[in-house]
Design a protein around this motif. Structure first.
Motif, mmCIF file in Angstrom:
data_model
loop_
_atom_site.group_PDB
_atom_site.id
_atom_site.type_symbol
_atom_site.label_atom_id
_atom_site.label_comp_id
_atom_site.label_asym_id
_atom_site.label_seq_id
_atom_site.Cartn_x
_atom_site.Cartn_y
_atom_site.Cartn_z
ATOM 1 N N UNK A 1 -12.186 3.137 4.382
ATOM 2 C CA UNK A 1 -12.504 1.928 3.334
ATOM 3 C C UNK A 1 -11.586 0.919 3.384
ATOM 4 N N UNK A 2 -11.368 0.272 4.584
ATOM 5 C CA UNK A 2 -10.518 -0.620 4.713
ATOM 6 C C UNK A 2 -11.222 -1.876 4.272
ATOM 7 N N UNK A 3 -10.374 -2.876 3.674
ATOM 8 C CA UNK A 3 -10.965 -4.182 3.234
ATOM 9 C C UNK A 3 -10.072 -5.184 3.494
ATOM 10 N N UNK A 4 -10.427 -6.168 4.483
ATOM 11 C CA UNK A 4 -9.307 -6.937 4.747
ATOM 12 C C UNK A 4 -8.637 -6.822 6.283
ATOM 13 N N UNK A 5 -7.700 -7.489 6.422
ATOM 14 C CA UNK A 5 -6.743 -7.086 7.824
ATOM 15 C C UNK A 5 -5.370 -7.241 7.154
ATOM 16 N N UNK A 6 -4.610 -6.298 7.591
ATOM 17 C CA UNK A 6 -3.272 -6.165 7.517
ATOM 18 C C UNK A 6 -2.443 -7.019 8.361
ATOM 19 N N UNK A 7 -1.252 -7.231 7.927
ATOM 20 C CA UNK A 7 -0.237 -8.080 8.868
ATOM 21 C C UNK A 7 0.640 -7.260 9.500
ATOM 22 N N UNK A 8 0.933 -7.456 10.646
ATOM 23 C CA UNK A 8 2.083 -6.512 11.131
ATOM 24 C C UNK A 8 3.454 -7.064 10.447
ATOM 25 N N UNK A 9 4.210 -6.384 9.939
ATOM 26 C CA UNK A 9 5.337 -6.640 9.353
ATOM 27 C C UNK A 9 5.336 -6.626 7.862
ATOM 28 N N UNK A 10 4.176 -6.784 7.495
ATOM 29 C CA UNK A 10 3.813 -6.893 6.022
ATOM 30 C C UNK A 10 4.032 -5.577 5.132
ATOM 31 N N UNK A 11 4.707 -5.867 3.922
ATOM 32 C CA UNK A 11 4.698 -4.861 3.031
ATOM 33 C C UNK A 11 3.773 -4.190 2.579
ATOM 34 N N UNK A 12 3.600 -3.065 2.573
ATOM 35 C CA UNK A 12 2.624 -2.182 1.855
ATOM 36 C C UNK A 12 2.928 -1.392 0.737
ATOM 37 N N UNK A 13 2.166 -1.128 -0.355
ATOM 38 C CA UNK A 13 2.531 -0.342 -1.392
ATOM 39 C C UNK A 13 1.359 0.745 -1.738
ATOM 40 N N UNK A 14 1.592 1.916 -1.786
ATOM 41 C CA UNK A 14 0.820 3.237 -2.366
ATOM 42 C C UNK A 14 0.591 2.898 -3.795
ATOM 43 N N UNK A 15 -0.785 3.137 -4.229
ATOM 44 C CA UNK A 15 -1.114 3.091 -5.499
ATOM 45 C C UNK A 15 -0.941 4.158 -6.484
ATOM 46 N N UNK A 16 -0.759 5.197 -5.681
ATOM 47 C CA UNK A 16 -0.432 6.589 -6.464
ATOM 48 C C UNK A 16 1.121 6.890 -6.354
ATOM 49 N N UNK A 17 1.451 6.852 -5.058
ATOM 50 C CA UNK A 17 3.054 7.115 -4.964
ATOM 51 C C UNK A 17 4.183 5.942 -5.575
ATOM 52 N N UNK A 18 3.629 4.770 -5.135
ATOM 53 C CA UNK A 18 4.400 3.731 -5.685
ATOM 54 C C UNK A 18 5.552 3.426 -4.423
ATOM 55 N N UNK A 19 5.006 3.980 -3.131
ATOM 56 C CA UNK A 19 5.961 4.223 -1.988
ATOM 57 C C UNK A 19 5.845 2.758 -1.423
ATOM 58 N N UNK A 20 6.586 2.043 -0.873
ATOM 59 C CA UNK A 20 6.837 0.829 -0.003
ATOM 60 C C UNK A 20 7.116 1.094 1.397
#
Length: 87
Positions: free
Chosen positions: A10-29
């Protein structure tokens, strides 16, 4: 050392290499190392992602749902020389 990784659905958009991501449930970054599924990443904290949680990219706004998680290796000693001296 092998980086941890996960497949995405269910990917929407394109992630960027080196980008910070955050998990909506775990709040992990984490920071993305490879943007192709399975996405490899480096954790920014001692938390972990969970299966089926939505991740969102801070810069791109891309999002996806985590599928299969694969643990990475935390033993990096074989890749570096360590000095036993105190400096």
């Amino acid at each position: 050392a092998i980086l941890p990784e996960f497949t995405v659905t269910n990917q929407s958009g394109t992630f960027i290499r080196g980008e910070k991501i955050t998990g909506g449930t775990s709040d992990t970054t984490a920071r993305i190392v490879d943007i192709t599924s399975p996405i490899s990443y480096v954790l920014a904290q001692p938390k972990i992602f969970v299966t089926d949680e939505k991740i969102t990219g801070e810069s791109s706004g891309a999002s996806a749902t985590i599928g299969v998680l694969t643990d990475g290796s935390i033993n990096i000693r074989d890749y570096y020389k360590f000095s036993l001296r105190n400096t």
